[in-house]
Write an enzyme that holds these catalytic residues in place. Structure first.
Site, PDB file in Angstrom:
ATOM      1  N   HIS A   1      65.923  14.902 -86.219  1.00 62.23           N
ATOM      2  CA  HIS A   1      66.097  14.774 -84.758  1.00 62.23           C
ATOM      3  C   HIS A   1      65.580  15.983 -83.968  1.00 62.23           C
ATOM      4  O   HIS A   1      65.650  17.125 -84.427  1.00 62.23           O
ATOM      5  CB  HIS A   1      67.587  14.579 -84.435  1.00 62.23           C
ATOM      6  CG  HIS A   1      68.413  15.762 -84.836  1.00 62.23           C
ATOM      7  ND1 HIS A   1      68.666  16.803 -83.980  1.00 62.23           N
ATOM      8  CD2 HIS A   1      68.994  16.094 -86.013  1.00 62.23           C
ATOM      9  CE1 HIS A   1      69.390  17.715 -84.602  1.00 62.23           C
ATOM     10  NE2 HIS A   1      69.600  17.307 -85.849  1.00 62.23           N
ATOM     11  N   ASP A   2      65.067  15.725 -82.795  1.00 62.78           N
ATOM     12  CA  ASP A   2      64.717  16.744 -81.787  1.00 62.78           C
ATOM     13  C   ASP A   2      63.609  17.707 -82.207  1.00 62.78           C
ATOM     14  O   ASP A   2      63.503  18.797 -81.638  1.00 62.78           O
ATOM     15  CB  ASP A   2      65.969  17.557 -81.382  1.00 62.78           C
ATOM     16  CG  ASP A   2      67.022  16.690 -80.727  1.00 62.78           C
ATOM     17  OD1 ASP A   2      66.708  16.081 -79.697  1.00 62.78           O
ATOM     18  OD2 ASP A   2      68.159  16.599 -81.273  1.00 62.78           O
TER      19      ASP A   2
END
Ligand code: COA
Length: 215
Positions: free
Chosen positions: A140-141
């Site tokens: 994620h991210d």
């Protein structure tokens, strides 16, 4: 991702061959390839070499009738060709292999490719003309800068930021929340546990010669 139509591929080497297969698998018709004579290998490309990149603007019908994709493994040249395509007003799609897993909240910019087996998780951003190569994983991210290569099997844990025109080698592991500067180079199999400044070079310290020979 743009609706597939006709595509001209810049490059005619091994990377271009992989891009052509990927593009065909998601419905693009490959009109042909553009590559300088000395970069045309004996690859079985399955479509004609139309000329070299210099011919691109000589015939405006190419750009009107085709999307274009920069398929050159070498990052500097890929980025130069991407910029030239953008300046010429070409449509440049992103390409995502059907066997990649890409979160609906992830963003993959123009000229970027996500290869087979890659996994891109929530809220990642893959910059223009970047390559997420076979089986690489972005949790994620993560943010991947323009023109950057994430080589096969590299693992980027969550919230890793990689600057523009960097190279993360095959099977490298980047632990969470690391920032890697622009133009940085990380060798294959390296584990990165601290931030790396711009233009830094990091290679795993293991060397085959450090292991004793088998008795
Ligand atoms: C780091 C790299 C550029 C080579 O660097 P280099 O310093 O020029 O390495 P050399 O080939 O001169 O080898 C020097 C020594 O480092 C070792 N070495 C090379 N690459 C290594 C690596 N990734 N990890 C650990 N050791 C490495 C060599 O075995 C050699 O060891 P020795 O002195 O004990 O014989 C290269 O190995 C690498 O990792 N390239 C990335 C490949 C990749 O991921 N490609 C993806 C394409 S999509």
């Amino acid at each position: 991702m743009t609706n597939p139509g006709r595509l001209i591929i810049l490059g005619a080497g091994g990377h271009a061959k992989v891009i052509a297969e990927l593009a065909r698998s998601v419905g693009w018709h490959i009109t042909g390839f553009l590559a300088p004579a000395d970069q045309r290998g004996a690859e079985n490309l399955g479509a004609p070499i139309l000329g070299d990149g210099v011919d691109l603007c000589a015939d405006s019908s190419w750009i009107e009738q085709n999307d274009m994709f920069p398929a050159i493994g070498q990052g500097e040249i890929r980025w130069r060709e991407f910029v030239r395509l953008a300046a010429a007003g070409a449509r440049v799609p992103s390409l995502i292999h059907p066997a990649a897993v890409v979160s609906p909240s992830a963003q993959v910019e123009a000229g970027a490719v996500v290869m087979a087996g890659a996994i891109i998780q929530a809220d990642c951003v893959v910059g223009p003309a970047a390559i997420i190569n076979t089986g690489a994983q972005l949790d994620h991210d993560c943010q991947i800068g323009a023109g950057t290569m994430i080589a096969p099997g590299a693992v980027l844990c969550g919230d890793v930021h990689v600057g523009e025109h960097a190279f993360i080698g095959a099977g490298a592991v980047i632990v969470p929340s690391i920032h890697i500067g622009r133009n940085a180079f990380v060798g294959a199999g390296t584990v990165v546990v601290t931030d790396l400044p711009d233009s830094s070079y990091l290679k795993a310290t293991r060397r085959l010669s450090q292991f004793p020979a088998m008795e």
